[in-house]
Design an enzyme around this catalytic site. Structure first.
Site, PDB file in Angstrom:
ATOM      1  CG  ASP A   1       0.609   2.264   1.118  1.00 18.06           C
ATOM      2  OD1 ASP A   1      -0.235   1.625   0.358  1.00 18.06           O
ATOM      3  OD2 ASP A   1       0.829   2.189   2.443  1.00 18.06           O
TER       4      ASP A   1
ATOM      5  CG  ASP B   1      -5.996   5.766  -2.621  1.00 20.08           C
ATOM      6  OD1 ASP B   1      -7.151   5.868  -3.238  1.00 20.08           O
ATOM      7  OD2 ASP B   1      -6.046   5.528  -1.490  1.00 20.08           O
TER       8      ASP B   1
ATOM      9  N   GLY C   1      -5.352  -2.905   3.835  1.00 21.46           N
ATOM     10  CA  GLY C   1      -6.077  -3.118   5.235  1.00 21.46           C
ATOM     11  C   GLY C   1      -6.143  -4.605   5.590  1.00 21.46           C
TER      12      GLY C   1
HETATM   13  P1  13P Z   1      -3.395  -2.347   7.707  1.00 21.54           P
HETATM   14  O1  13P Z   1      -3.807  -1.107   8.549  1.00 21.54           O
HETATM   15  O2  13P Z   1      -4.388  -3.394   7.789  1.00 21.54           O
HETATM   16  O3  13P Z   1      -1.936  -2.760   8.125  1.00 21.54           O
HETATM   17  O4  13P Z   1      -3.233  -2.137   6.313  1.00 21.54           O
HETATM   18  C1  13P Z   1      -2.004  -1.492   5.702  1.00 21.54           C
HETATM   19  C2  13P Z   1      -2.331  -1.032   4.354  1.00 21.54           C
HETATM   20  O5  13P Z   1      -3.192  -1.177   3.613  1.00 21.54           O
HETATM   21  C3  13P Z   1      -1.115  -0.120   3.671  1.00 21.54           C
HETATM   22  O6  13P Z   1      -1.628   0.638   2.539  1.00 21.54           O
HETATM   23  O1  G3H Z   2      -2.586   2.600   4.546  1.00 22.47           O
HETATM   24  C1  G3H Z   2      -1.846   3.235   5.416  1.00 22.47           C
HETATM   25  C2  G3H Z   2      -0.567   2.837   5.887  1.00 22.47           C
HETATM   26  O2  G3H Z   2      -0.877   2.041   7.016  1.00 22.47           O
HETATM   27  C3  G3H Z   2       0.305   3.780   6.082  1.00 22.47           C
HETATM   28  O3  G3H Z   2      -0.232   4.514   7.207  1.00 22.47           O
HETATM   29  O4  G3H Z   2       0.014   6.989   6.243  1.00 22.47           O
HETATM   30  O5  G3H Z   2       0.196   6.638   8.761  1.00 22.47           O
HETATM   31  O6  G3H Z   2       2.092   5.958   7.173  1.00 22.47           O
HETATM   32  P1  G3H Z   2       0.851   6.144   7.297  1.00 22.47           P
HETATM   33 ZN    ZN Z   3      -3.720   0.865   2.297  1.00 23.46          ZN
END
Ligand code: 13P
Ligand code: G3H
Ligand code: ZN
Length: 311
Positions: free
Chosen positions: A82, A104, A214
């Protein structure tokens, strides 16, 4: 079944008018809560690891926890990076067994975003790994980088075709009004995602999987429990679930949820300690926390994503 990529999941989701849940994992209880819900509902799953999660729990521990979940559930599970922010991080996850990575570069210029995304796509595709990219900027906090609402920007639909063609990415995250974290919209306002942008993107990229970041809905029940048990979360508002369901029925094939996992877990643990101030065995308070995650994920799978029975 080994870990899978998202290719087949997204093809089926696009055609079927549903989305796959992409849930962030940081430890064993989170992996177990999510995967137990998915197993009971026979739902395909994306488990995603942020740079911060990898720094917290270590690549190998997370990898092995997810491999254990594959063995225990027999589900098609993709392991995804991610918000990868560099070629080196993406390469390290590809070399280390992830089946999907996000690069990203959305905060860079259009040309720099294309160049970095293209570099990751070439390496990933040579190794059988798929790539998610992003156009447009979400507000909120991710990996300690805070983007203010003023600096966020919606995706420009007129850019998406050129971006996808020149990068070769396999899916695209777009900004239509969601943001990271628990404080997405001002209390008292009526949150509305920009479905006009999503429709325009869908028209320009027929059949191409779109990703929504998000996408926590910040259930007020969790906020209430947290605040009744010593917390202080003023005005935490998320994305309405009916709008997420609508997005899932359109081109959105992957919906990212992390904050709701955090809220479910924290609400459970805060309540547990208030009810049992003398307890100190982690198993006692992590067991209901894991169950709270399972319940929340089951609700998302059935009522928001619509991917139950699709594994
Ligand atoms: P939330 O903060 O809305 O759960 O979004 C998570 C997210 O986009 C992780 O990449
Ligand atoms: O988009 C971000 C995710 O919620 C991950 O959060 O970077 O604090 O692990 P983090
Ligand atoms: Zn995200």
């Amino acid at each position: 079944m080994p870990l899978v990529t998202t290719t087949e999941m997204f093809e089926k989701a696009y055609k079927g008018g549903y989305a796959i849940g992409a849930f962030n994992v940081n430890n064993m209880e989170i992996v177990q809560g999510i995967t137990e819900a998915a197993a009971e509902l026979n739902a395909p799953l994306i488990l995603q690891v942020s740079k911060g999660a990898r720094a917290y729990a270590n690549h190998t521990y997370l990898m092995k926890l997810v491999e254990a979940a594959v063995i225990e559930t027999g589900l098609p599970i993709a392991l995804h990076l991610d918000h990868g922010d560099s070629f080196e991080l993406c390469k390290s996850c590809i070399d280390g067994g992830f089946t999907s990575v996000m690069i990203d570069a959305s905060s860079k210029s259009f040309e720099d975003n294309i160049a970095l995304t293209r570099q990751v796509v070439e390496y990933a595709h040579d190794h059988g790994v798929v790539v998610e990219a992003e156009l447009g900027t979400l507000a909120g906090i991710e990996d300690e980088v805070k983007v203010s609402a003023e600096d966020s920007s919606y995706t420009r639909p007129e850019d998406v075709q050129e971006f996808v063609e020149r990068t070769g990415c396999d899916s695209l995250a777009i900004a239509i009004g969601t943001s990271h974290g628990a404080y997405k919209f001002k209390p008292g306002t009526d949150p509305k995602l920009r479905f006009d942008i999503l429709e325009d993107v869908e028209r320009r990229l027929p059949g191409f999987p779109i990703v929504l970041h998000g996408s926590s809905s910040v259930p007020q029940e969790f906020v209430r429990i947290i605040n009744e048990n010593g917390g202080n979360m003023p005005g935490a508002i998320g994305v309405p679930e009916d709008q997420l369901r609508k997005a899932a029925s359109m081109a959105v094939c992957k919906i990212n949820i992390d904050s709701d996992l955090r809220l479910a877990m924290t609400a459970s643990i805060r309540k547990y300690f208030n009810d049992h101030p003398d307890h100190f065995d982690p198993r006692q308070y992590l067991k209901p926390a894991r169950a709270a995650i399972k319940d929340m994920v089951a609700h998302k799978i059935v009522d928001v994503l619509g991917c139950d029975g699709k594994a």
